[in-house]
Design an enzyme around this catalytic site. Structure first.
Site, PDB file in Angstrom:
ATOM      1  N   CYS A  74      31.545  44.490  40.091  1.00 16.25           N
ATOM      2  CA  CYS A  74      31.949  44.280  38.707  1.00 16.25           C
ATOM      3  C   CYS A  74      30.760  43.814  37.861  1.00 16.25           C
ATOM      4  CB  CYS A  74      33.133  43.313  38.649  1.00 16.25           C
ATOM      5  SG  CYS A  74      34.058  43.387  37.096  1.00 16.25           S
TER       6      CYS A  74
ATOM      7  N   HIS B  50      37.328  45.441  42.786  1.00 16.04           N
ATOM      8  CA  HIS B  50      37.564  44.147  43.429  1.00 16.04           C
ATOM      9  C   HIS B  50      38.531  44.318  44.604  1.00 16.04           C
ATOM     10  CE1 HIS B  50      35.595  41.485  40.564  1.00 16.04           C
ATOM     11  NE2 HIS B  50      36.148  42.168  39.570  1.00 16.04           N
TER      12      HIS B  50
END
Length: 488
Positions: A337, A434
């Site tokens: 991310c 994630h």
């Protein structure tokens, strides 16, 4: 035990201080109530955390409430944490209401917004209460912070508005637990104190009998009922942590070394949990002022709530120099991310979404560039890992779009769209995904590519077993029946 005739009830656990273990206590009570056949749900009116979970209804809540939902056997929904504050700087935070961003505000200005959020809090609580036999509520910080009492929606302000009885938890591990609990009664408003039905002591180490006099003293001084002393739960580290303060992890001296940078705005760091549980991995958190270990095989740049801010923080620590040296030694790098965004050539924020408008030079380990945009991607996904074809269940929670030549070597494919980037040498990987290491087959195969033999254990199974062990631990040492009977 449940059915149409069962009275709808609720109980709230508040802390005599921050980080006393409220989240774990609520998770254990949720699992204990579920095992009694109750339809139980967790609730936290207001949370402050950058470790968020994507919910089944497409919003975001604190990771602790997602764990508590799991303890209840439920999918997490936004009503379980209607107000989430995500710090973006030392003085400001993003305000998420019922799963969606409302605004970004300075801490001093939040006090004016807070009373307006009580309606959303009570609305979410009402929906949960109507659908379940029992709602177990977690407070935030401590009701003893009386300077914050005006307009409070997190502790006594909520308890009184919703008529929910409170049990106060004290943390004996940090010392001064008698003063924590007795002092709380002393400083709070008498009408707030009247909401407290009792107390419990958490994180005890050693011979519990040595605290009998102190326990009796608290009962005598407060007039509150004690619900027990809970010894230290050694398996707590196997459950997802919500607070970055819990991330301190030193080398255990065995296994292949994986170093993760403890960024100042680190977010969604439970990505690391499945790796930390692998016996073949020595996971080390590299904190401010420390250097990246020279013998690290893999360096992870985790998610962050402020990519450009943490790029500056990273450089202040000299980690950019360490990373280049690690890469030149043949080391591997993984960015997740915000960490993925940092690995590129630049991060541009033309609209000032995360701070002052501008462009920050990236680390240059991936040939990509990121541009921030107001649109936030917030979704659960099933991805196909390009290297193995294995399925990965995870989620995306980010702003910004990343493009560049290294995108021609994607990490995964989601709904036919290629995601992530890999360097030409194959040793630097970036992905917005994630939760990728929670997929057992993928984790084992990916680690084998690094020369690590995975344990073969199920990560989800380990978490479930730990929640059961937590409930057993609480049943043994606390009056759980008495606690649940308080609910009204």
């Amino acid at each position: 035990m449940h059915g149409r005739g069962f009275a709808m009830t609720a109980l709230m656990i508040q802390g005599a201080g921050s980080n006393v273990g409220k989240s774990i206590l609520v998770a254990g009570l949720c699992r204990a109530a579920r095992r009694r056949g109750l339809r139980v749900a967790p609730f936290k009116p207001q949370n402050m955390s950058n470790n968020a979970a994507v919910t089944a209804d497409g919003g975001e809540i604190g990771r602790a409430q997602a764990l508590q939902a799991l303890a209840c056997g439920l999918e997490p929904v936004v009503d379980m944490n209607p107000v989430l504050l995500k710090p973006e700087s030392d003085i400001g935070a993003q305000v998420i209401v019922q799963g969606r961003r409302l605004t970004t505000t300075r801490a001093r200005d939040y006090a004016a917004i807070k009373p307006k959020l009580m309606g959303a809090v009570l609305e979410s609580f009402g929906r949960l209460r109507a659908a379940h036999d029992l709602v177990i509520v977690e407070g935030a910080g401590s009701p003893a912070e009386v300077n914050l009492r005006a307009g409070d929606i997190a502790n006594m302000g909520f308890a009184r508005a919703a008529s929910v009885p409170v049990v106060l938890a004290g943390d004996i591990d940090r010392g001064g637990v008698i003063a924590q609990i007795v002092g709380t009664q002393t400083v709070i408003d008498p009408e707030d104190a009247a909401m407290i039905e009792g107390f419990l002591i958490n994180k005890f180490r050693g011979d519990v009998s040595l605290f009998e006099d102190g326990y009796a003293m608290i009962e005598a001084r407060t007039g509150w009922r004690g619900f027990g002393v809970l010894p230290w739960f050694a398996q707590a580290h196997l459950l997802p942590a919500e607070d970055a303060l819990d991330l301190t992890r030193a080398s255990r001296g065995s296994g292949l070394k994986v170093a993760c940078l403890a960024l100042s705005r680190i977010a969604n760091f439970d990505d690391l949990d499945p790796l930390a549980a692998e016996p073949g991995i020595d996971l080390v958190m590299v904190g401010p002022g420390q250097t990246i270990p020279g013998d690290a095989h893999l360096v992870i740049l985790p998610g962050t709530k402020s990519t450009r801010g943490d790029l500056a923080f990273l450089r202040e620590q000299g980690w950019d120099i360490d990373l280049v040296a690690h890469y030149r030694r043949g080391g591997h790098v993984l960015g997740i991310c915000g960490g993925y965004q940092m690995l590129g050539r630049s991060v541009a924020d033309p609209e000032g979404i995360e701070g002052a408008p501008g462009v920050t030079e990236g680390l240059g380990l991936l040939n990509v560039e990121t541009v921030m945009s107001p649109d936030k991607r917030l979704t659960r996904v099933t991805a196909e890992h390009m290297g193995t074809g294995l399925s990965v269940e995870g989620y995306e929670i980010h702003i910004g779009r990343t493009e560049g030549p290294d995108r021609a070597r994607p990490f995964a494919r989601i709904d036919g769209i290629e995601e992530g980037a890999i360097s030409g040498c194959g040793r630097v990987t970036g992905s917005y995904l994630h939760g990728l290491f929670g997929a057992d087959a993928f984790r084992a195969t990916w680690l084998s590519g690094l020369g690590i033999t995975a344990s073969g254990q199920s990560h989800a199974g380990r978490v479930e077993a730990t929640l059961d062990a937590l409930a057993d631990h609480m049943e043994e040492h606390l009056d759980v029946d008495g606690l649940l009977a308080l609910a009204r």
